[in-house]
Motif scaffolding. Structure first.
Motif, PDB file in Angstrom:
ATOM      1  N   VAL A  82       0.828  -1.223   0.000  1.00  0.00           N
ATOM      2  CA  VAL A  82       0.000   0.000   0.000  1.00  0.00           C
ATOM      3  C   VAL A  82       0.854   1.261   0.000  1.00  0.00           C
ATOM      4  CG1 VAL A  82      -0.366  -0.090   2.531  1.00  0.00           C
ATOM      5  CG2 VAL A  82      -1.991   1.140   1.080  1.00  0.00           C
ATOM      6  N   VAL A  83       1.917   1.262   0.798  1.00  0.00           N
ATOM      7  CA  VAL A  83       2.856   2.398   0.811  1.00  0.00           C
ATOM      8  C   VAL A  83       4.252   1.851   0.539  1.00  0.00           C
ATOM      9  CG1 VAL A  83       1.539   3.903   2.353  1.00  0.00           C
ATOM     10  CG2 VAL A  83       3.104   2.208   3.328  1.00  0.00           C
ATOM     11  N   GLU A  84       5.213   2.751   0.244  1.00  0.00           N
ATOM     12  CA  GLU A  84       6.519   2.200  -0.144  1.00  0.00           C
ATOM     13  C   GLU A  84       7.506   2.035   1.008  1.00  0.00           C
ATOM     14  OE1 GLU A  84       8.081   4.562  -3.417  1.00  0.00           O
ATOM     15  OE2 GLU A  84       9.055   5.932  -2.046  1.00  0.00           O
ATOM     16  N   SER A  85       7.263   2.699   2.159  1.00  0.00           N
ATOM     17  CA  SER A  85       8.242   2.578   3.252  1.00  0.00           C
ATOM     18  C   SER A  85       7.786   1.554   4.309  1.00  0.00           C
ATOM     19  CB  SER A  85       8.437   3.941   3.908  1.00  0.00           C
ATOM     20  OG  SER A  85       7.216   4.358   4.467  1.00  0.00           O
ATOM     21  N   GLY A  86       8.733   1.161   5.176  1.00  0.00           N
ATOM     22  CA  GLY A  86       8.388   0.347   6.348  1.00  0.00           C
ATOM     23  C   GLY A  86       8.371  -1.160   6.132  1.00  0.00           C
ATOM     24  N   THR A 154      -2.972   7.627  -2.816  1.00  0.00           N
ATOM     25  CA  THR A 154      -2.709   7.356  -1.404  1.00  0.00           C
ATOM     26  C   THR A 154      -1.359   7.955  -0.999  1.00  0.00           C
ATOM     27  OG1 THR A 154      -3.894   5.286  -1.677  1.00  0.00           O
ATOM     28  CG2 THR A 154      -2.468   5.458   0.266  1.00  0.00           C
ATOM     29  N   ALA A 155      -1.369   8.735   0.090  1.00  0.00           N
ATOM     30  CA  ALA A 155      -0.124   9.362   0.553  1.00  0.00           C
ATOM     31  C   ALA A 155       0.908   8.278   0.875  1.00  0.00           C
ATOM     32  CB  ALA A 155      -0.415  10.203   1.785  1.00  0.00           C
ATOM     33  N   GLY A 156       2.122   8.460   0.383  1.00  0.00           N
ATOM     34  CA  GLY A 156       3.202   7.508   0.683  1.00  0.00           C
ATOM     35  C   GLY A 156       3.242   6.299  -0.243  1.00  0.00           C
ATOM     36  N   SER A 157       2.309   6.228  -1.192  1.00  0.00           N
ATOM     37  CA  SER A 157       2.317   5.077  -2.117  1.00  0.00           C
ATOM     38  C   SER A 157       3.243   5.388  -3.293  1.00  0.00           C
ATOM     39  CB  SER A 157       0.905   4.785  -2.633  1.00  0.00           C
ATOM     40  OG  SER A 157       0.470   5.812  -3.511  1.00  0.00           O
ATOM     41  N   SER A 158       3.869   4.347  -3.842  1.00  0.00           N
ATOM     42  CA  SER A 158       4.833   4.592  -4.922  1.00  0.00           C
ATOM     43  C   SER A 158       4.194   5.207  -6.172  1.00  0.00           C
ATOM     44  CB  SER A 158       5.633   3.333  -5.251  1.00  0.00           C
ATOM     45  OG  SER A 158       4.786   2.297  -5.632  1.00  0.00           O
ATOM     46  N   PRO A 159       2.977   4.799  -6.592  1.00  0.00           N
ATOM     47  CA  PRO A 159       2.442   5.455  -7.792  1.00  0.00           C
ATOM     48  C   PRO A 159       2.211   6.942  -7.581  1.00  0.00           C
ATOM     49  CG  PRO A 159       0.818   3.934  -6.850  1.00  0.00           C
ATOM     50  CD  PRO A 159       2.098   3.715  -6.130  1.00  0.00           C
TER      51      PRO A 159
END
Ligand code: AHR
Length: 309
Positions: A82-86, A154-159
């Motif tokens: 869903v997001v790219e970090s973590g 979505t905030a923080g997502s790669s796209p």
């Protein structure tokens, strides 16, 4: 993936189906539904057993799903993040369990790239570049200032991150073309409409002449808001989006959208192929990108006929 079984005094080779655990990030858009369906269909066609968990936009739920796949000793884990970090910690857990991981659709930002085998999905930066180039070309005879509103995903997502960066890298060529408004709308139609309504609450001289929506669903919602505000989408506001759903291509054909950058959700066959290659001990490229295009109004009618979602 093969085991030996003794039946009526003879050794026979019995194929044990390969098992993939897939953590899908949600069901926010037409693209996502098509992506889920593609993975399900491709698994069925390949005789692969699929455990699919929908995380409903929650990274902690994706972690839970991965832990469950580890407990169930699946052969391959696939994650649409869903997001790219973590992601380092949970990918370490999969590595310790000896289960290879394929990243699907969106990418992860981890220092140790040995934590996953490959990423299969679009080049989102390039998608943003294509949208930017279309706009520069279209506006070449229009004097500035040109105000652009951006509906982010979505905030923080790669796209969302990469489409935004790719787009900016191109439009910065014109200093009189400025992104004056930018807000996240989660890749959903409802949020796209709601946020666009807010963005239109500005004096007429500050209104955007261009909208760059990071996906079709948000563009579709925004088009409703634009019409309700008494404006003509595609004319008073030039609209660009990404994905290429049939609904968006229809709006393109109707003249309410101006360009749609393609993003391909039909990644199921590539995932199944990759899982088989991994189990056969073959190495894979670190990145696999499906070929993609841009749809304009002239090409919309033809494109709709071949579109699968
Ligand atoms: O990660 C791909 C993006 O996610 C698609 O552009 C969007 O529609 C989806 O929700």
């Amino acid at each position: 993936i093969q085991e030996w079984r003794r039946t009526s005094g003879e050794d026979v080779r019995a194929e044990k189906p390969l098992v993939i655990g897939f953590s899908q990030l949600g069901s926010e858009s037409a693209w996502r539904m098509a992506n889920t369906a593609s993975v399900r269909e491709a698994a069925k066609e390949s005789g692969i057993s699929l455990l699919l968990e929908n995380a409903e936009q929650s990274q902690p739920k994706q972690f839970e799903a991965v832990r469950e796949f580890i407990r169930r000793k699946v052969d391959v884990i696939a994650i649409a993040p869903v997001v790219e970090s973590g992601w380092s910690g949970i990918l370490q857990e999969a590595k310790l369990a000896g289960i290879p991981v394929v990243i699907l659709d969106r990418s992860v930002n981890v220092e140790d790239t040995s934590l996953f085998v490959t990423t299969i999905g679009s080049d989102f930066y390039e998608e943003g570049v294509k949208a930017g180039k279309y706009l520069l070309d279209r506006m070449q005879n229009q004097a500035g200032p040109i105000r652009i509103a951006e509906l982010q995903g979505t905030a923080g997502s790669s796209p969302s991150i990469q489409r935004g960066e790719g787009f900016r890298s191109v439009v910065k060529a014109r200093t009189d073309m400025v992104i004056t408004q930018s807000a996240p709308a989660d890749f959903t139609e409802n949020k796209g409409k709601e946020v666009m309504q807010e963005l239109l609450q500005v004096p007429v001289e500050e209104r955007p002449q261009v909208l760059f929506a990071h996906n079709d669903d948000m563009a579709i919602g925004a088009i409703e808001a634009i019409k309700e505000a008494g404006l003509r989408p595609g004319k008073d506001i030039v609209i660009l989006s990404v994905d290429g759903s049939r609904s968006a291509l229809q709006l393109l054909n109707d003249g309410e959208l101006n360009a749609v950058v393609e993003c391909n959700p039909l990644l199921g066959p590539l995932l199944m192929q990759a899982a088989k290659e991994i189990m056969a001990g073959r190495s894979l490229p670190k990145r696999m990108i499906p070929p993609e295009d841009i749809f304009t109004q002239e090409r919309a009618e033809h494109a709709i006929q071949n579109r699968k979602f």
